[in-house]
Scaffold this active site. Structure first.
Site, PDB file in Angstrom:
ATOM      1  N   HIS A  93       4.718  -7.086   0.614  1.00 17.17           N
ATOM      2  CA  HIS A  93       4.811  -8.280  -0.506  1.00 17.17           C
ATOM      3  C   HIS A  93       5.622  -8.839  -1.931  1.00 17.17           C
ATOM      4  O   HIS A  93       6.062  -7.379  -1.817  1.00 17.17           O
ATOM      5  CB  HIS A  93       3.478  -8.338  -0.726  1.00 17.17           C
TER       6      HIS A  93
ATOM      7  N   SER B  68       8.698   5.213   4.746  1.00 13.47           N
ATOM      8  CA  SER B  68       9.615   4.051   4.340  1.00 13.47           C
ATOM      9  C   SER B  68       9.123   4.062   2.980  1.00 13.47           C
ATOM     10  O   SER B  68       8.529   4.397   2.039  1.00 13.47           O
ATOM     11  CB  SER B  68       9.631   2.850   5.452  1.00 13.47           C
TER      12      SER B  68
ATOM     13  N   ASP C 283       0.841  -1.151   0.058  1.00  9.82           N
ATOM     14  CA  ASP C 283       0.324   0.452   0.012  1.00  9.82           C
ATOM     15  C   ASP C 283       0.914   1.577  -0.127  1.00  9.82           C
ATOM     16  O   ASP C 283       1.697   1.181   1.157  1.00  9.82           O
ATOM     17  CB  ASP C 283      -0.805  -0.381   1.379  1.00  9.82           C
TER      18      ASP C 283
END
Length: 967
Positions: free
Chosen positions: A825, A912, A769
């Site tokens: 992911h 990040s 996301d």
């Protein structure tokens, strides 16, 4: 020693050398009468000695600077300034300016200017031959009435050399002759005074007759250098060049911003906001009654509209109309309506919000005939009821065409009007015994761009085509093309006429029906648009014809190769060859390709200015900005910086991919100001100091220890309220987290982030996301987004042996904000390679820092995760830590086989970034991501969404169906 700054001039010079242009070297030998230059306003000898002189060369948008050129020392060198100027292939500006400046400790002022004509310089002198030019002082005095005239103050001596970067042995004189011959051929290849000038001189628009009669509407020959803001005139009696006169800007002219840059345009939505009903009666300050002064903000993609506010009304009626464009990638976006209460003293309050998908409006629009490609109209545009003689005397005006067109579009085009009443959700604090059912009523219509263009052709044919009995002859078509300034040969039109008449008629008549004439013009549109696409994809010589498969538009032009008049064909075909739009008088048609030119003409003529209250509110970029009061916007401008899309400011703007809305990233005010002062402040160079690095590292480690403590649980609920997080997706209830960090890297429920196209491994999905910017090659990323002066792929990967594989490859930068789901992911299927951890700093990954000179990605702590994929080859995923990020934790081991959307790891508290690198010619990103990235705006996507696909050399890529597939 004089030098040329390595900024814009060096980049332009490097680009000119790369494009194979000739370089004109200007060598300034001497400036005589230096004492007069030194005898300025200051009489003090110490001030004179402290002053320095520099010279600037101006040629179009090209600038070059030479510093410390004058000195009273007798031992100074002969050449005081050297400039390298790339010569354009087509000459649009013949004069460059040498400006002499004097700079002291407190101020700088211009001493004088010399104007040198390039062609006159090359024709009158030989290489290495010294010639003199006068330096003219600028007029003094602020008021024009009190200005003293310009006068000559000194002379400068210069010589020139032309060299070819690719051929060092070429002779300067030979190169000069060849370049002058090329310029002469380019100037005579296209006649600037075509028949369109005659048509434009007959047009009359209120208060702009003189502007239309000017020949400035005729496009100039193409040039690689933009036009200058000034022009140079040469006196006929003295033969000397005079300083340029500044051209006055045209004022009080309507400016049409619709259809300028979006060539992939579906059409336009005509929206009318009717009313809002049953608003809540919020109490006023004194609790004596209700206070409600509502207005409505409407947002679609990057367009923001705002109605007037109505005083003391719970059921306001607006009846305000808007018009906005819908792009090819915006068909699934939502129309967002927000009702706001206007307050005189305090901030405006949000009352209710709702949305409506624009696809429902598009589905009700006019449908195209699949056989002919034409749209159905209720009434055919007929020719004016006047004979040929009266038509010649009374030429139709541009205003009449626009009025006829705009009224005909609304009446003739078979488009259904949608009337909707949608419920709104209250977003204000209220305490009512009964729930309020707030509703908004509006009307909407959708006009396809192809239908508008076809209607424009019908109006043009009716006005200029001389229609008789529903048919138009070749002469009428020639007149329409001449009005547009087209250079398409008559033989090409004749062959299309022959083809259409042979299909639908038994005789070989020279006339066709109006529908067939529209088909003819549409074919010409496809022809010139296909020509522009081929020119951008595969560069080739102007005389060569492009290969095309069966059924492509270029098939029309290929059949003329062996014709008798093929030698007279222009090197490039133009359907619209005008400098400015004759309707809005502002848009530069000569600066865009043919597709954008035809789109602008059709849309500009279709707008009925009397029916539309506003077209586009360019001062608003988001819903929040449209809601603010003037003093709030002024404060944000001073403290945060510019709020424009793509600007480097403390207000971070992102576009939600699902709704299409431009959103302001939510952030505490002190964090915004701190980052802006730290990375964009006056003394931001100190950020590289060892003290600042130690402070950032210490704060990051302390913050990580704080949020690992059980006491940090109390920070969870305020964090949820501030960012308005959706806790229905979280796998664990709020009370189940023992520390704030456990909540921060929370897991989601299964199925919350489904993988796009689970059975197709060729589809690339988002790793997290995040807010994404993606570029086809890393060089573009350093041009638009990554501004670190020391950023390289080798430095990003820690100078590993794998770095060379990704040079010239694609890059996807996924930035995670604190409110995002912080697990990342795998974007592809593959096998995890050897993992490398690189220690570094803890700079923020906010766009303000990324777009500064600091190499954040190459300096910060990061983890390299290579993935060997059968579909995408070697893929390098770089997990970059940032300020306040405690650590990066991996949940995958080396050698493990992963599938798309499989978890790789998570970040602890803070922002990040995940950078994904691909090898060259492997991946093609979706077009909406590429467009936003080039405009320097991030796109908000969720993990598992499609962001690209594998490049298949056997079939073309299709990056345009992502929105439909994701929905």
């Amino acid at each position: 020693m004089p030098f040329t700054k390595s900024c814009r001039s060096a980049n332009t010079l490097r680009k000119g050398i790369k494009n194979g242009k000739l370089i004109l070297k200007i060598i300034v030998n001497d400036i005589d009468n230096v004492e007069s230059c030194l005898s300025g306003d200051e009489s003090n000898d110490s001030k004179k000695s402290s002053a320095s002189f520099y010279m600037k060369l101006k040629y179009g948008s090209y600038r070059a600077l030479a510093d410390n050129i004058l000195s009273t020392d007798e031992n100074r060198k002969e050449d005081i300034a050297v400039f390298d100027v790339p010569l354009p292939n087509g000459l649009q500006i013949d004069t460059f300016t040498l400006c002499l400046y004097r700079k002291s400790k407190w101020k700088k002022q211009i001493v004088g200017e010399a104007y040198i004509g390039i062609q006159a310089l090359l024709l009158s002198t030989n290489p290495d031959e010294t010639c003199k030019y006068p330096v003219i002082s600028p007029p003094s005095g602020r008021n024009k009435e009190n200005q003293s005239p310009s006068h000559q103050i000194c002379n400068l001596s210069l010589k020139w050399i032309i060299y070819d970067p690719e051929d060092a042995d070429a002779d300067s004189k030979t190169l000069a002759k060849a370049w002058l011959q090329q310029i002469k051929m380019n100037q005579t290849s296209i006649d600037p005074m075509s028949n369109i000038s005659k048509s434009l001189k007959e047009l009359e628009v209120d208060n702009v007759e003189s502007d239309l009669e000017d020949s400035s509407f005729i496009a100039e020959p193409d040039s690689s250098i933009p036009p200058s803001e000034s022009s140079v005139s040469i006196s006929t009696d003295t033969g000397k060049e005079t300083p340029p006169s500044k051209s006055k800007k045209s004022s009080n002219q309507p400016y049409v911003s619709i259809g300028e840059g979006n060539s992939d345009l579906l059409g336009f939505v005509f929206l009318e906001i009717i009313s809002v009903s049953n608003l809540p009666p919020l109490k006023n300050v004194f609790r004596t009654g209700f206070d409600m002064d509502p207005f409505v903000i409407t947002a679609f993609s990057k367009n923001i509209f705002r109605t007037k506010w109505l005083r003391h009304n719970l059921n306001p009626v607006y009846n305000e109309k808007f018009l906005f464009e819908v792009g090819a990638f915006e068909s699934n976006y939502d129309l967002v309506f927000k009702v706001v209460d206007h307050d005189k003293m305090s901030l405006n309050d949000s009352i209710a919000v709702g949305s409506f998908n624009v696809q429902s409006i598009i589905n009700s629009s006019a449908q195209v005939d699949p056989e002919t490609g034409l749209y159905s109209f209720n009434i055919e545009t007929s020719s004016p009821s006047q004979d040929t003689s009266s038509k010649a005397e009374d030429s139709p005006t541009v205003q009449k065409i626009a009025d006829d067109f705009s009224s005909a579009v609304g009446k003739d085009l078979r488009t259904d009007i949608i009337e909707q009443i949608i419920p709104l959700t209250l977003c204000c604090k209220h305490d009512f015994s009964t729930p309020r059912d707030v509703k908004l009523s509006f009307k909407a219509m959708f006009f396809p761009i192809a239908a508008l263009r076809q209607k424009f052709w019908r109006v043009m044919l009716a006005q200029y085509g001389d229609i008789e009995d529903g048919h138009i002859g070749k002469l009428g078509m020639y007149a329409v093309l001449d009005t547009l300034g087209s250079n398409i040969p008559n033989s090409m039109v004749d062959d299309i006429y022959t083809e259409l008449s042979s299909k639908n008629h038994d005789d070989t008549s020279d006339s066709i029906t109006v529908d067939e004439a529209v088909i003819c013009l549409e074919r010409l549109v496809d022809l010139v648009c296909h020509q522009d696409q081929q020119a951008t994809q595969t560069p080739q010589s102007p005389s060569s014809n492009e290969e095309s498969g069966p059924g492509t538009p270029t098939q029309t032009s290929d059949q003329y190769e062996d014709s008798e008049d093929s030698r007279n064909f222009p090197s490039k075909l133009y359907l619209v060859y005008l400098s400015n739009c004759p309707l809005c008088l502002k848009f530069k048609l000569s600066k865009v390709n043919q597709q954008k030119a035809t789109v602008h003409l059709a849309t500009c003529a279709s707008h009925d200015w009397k029916r539309v209250d506003r077209l586009m509110m360019t001062s608003y970029v988001s819903l929040n900005q449209a809601q603010r009061r003037w003093f709030s916007k002024a404060f944000a401008k001073v403290v945060y910086g510019s709020s424009k899309v793509g600007s480097t400011s403390a207000t971070t703007l992102v576009q939600n991919r699902q709704t299409g809305q431009i959103q302001e990233e939510k952030m505490n005010a002190y964090v915004r100001i701190g980052i802006r002062l730290l990375y964009r402040g006056i003394r931001n160079r100190r950020i590289e100091g060892s003290k600042v690095k130690k402070i950032l590292r210490s704060l990051t480690l302390k913050q990580g220890m704080k949020y690992d403590s059980p006491i940090s649980v109390k920070e969870i609920k305020p964090f949820i309220r501030f960012f308005d997080l959706n806790m229905n997706e979280v796998d664990m209830p709020v009370g189940g987290f023992k520390t704030f960090n456990e909540f921060f890297y929370r897991k989601l429920k299964p199925g919350s982030r489904p993988c796009a196209f689970p059975d197709n491994p060729d589809i690339l999905v988002s790793p997290a996301d995040s807010r994404i910017v993606a570029y086809e090659c890393i060089e573009k990323a350093t041009t638009y987004w990554i501004k670190g002066t020391e950023f390289t792929v080798e430095r990003l990967l820690g100078y590993s042996n794998e770095a060379q594989r990704f040079v010239g490859g694609s890059i996807c930068i996924s930035r995670l904000a604190p409110q995002d789901y912080h697990r990342f992911h795998s974007p592809v299927n593959g096998c995890i390679g050897p993992i490398t951890k690189i220690e570094g700093q803890y700079y923020t990954v906010n766009p303000m820092a990324i777009r500064s000179y600091l190499d954040v990605f190459g300096e910060n702590v990061r983890v390299l995760i290579p993935i060997d994929s059968n579909e995408f080859g070697k893929v390098m995923l770089v997990a970059v830590g940032a300020m306040m990020v405690g650590s990066t934790v991996l949940t995958v081991d080396e050698g493990k086989i992963v599938q798309r959307s499989d978890e790789l790891g998570y970040f602890k508290f803070g922002g990040s970034t995940v950078i994904t690198l691909f090898e060259p010619n492997v991946t093609s990103f979706d077009e909406d991501l590429l467009r936003n990235s080039k405009t320097k705006i991030e796109t908000l996507v969720k993990m598992g969404e499609r962001i690209g696909q594998k490049i298949d050399p056997n079939k073309p890529t299709d990056a345009e169906d992502h929105s439909k597939s994701d929905s």
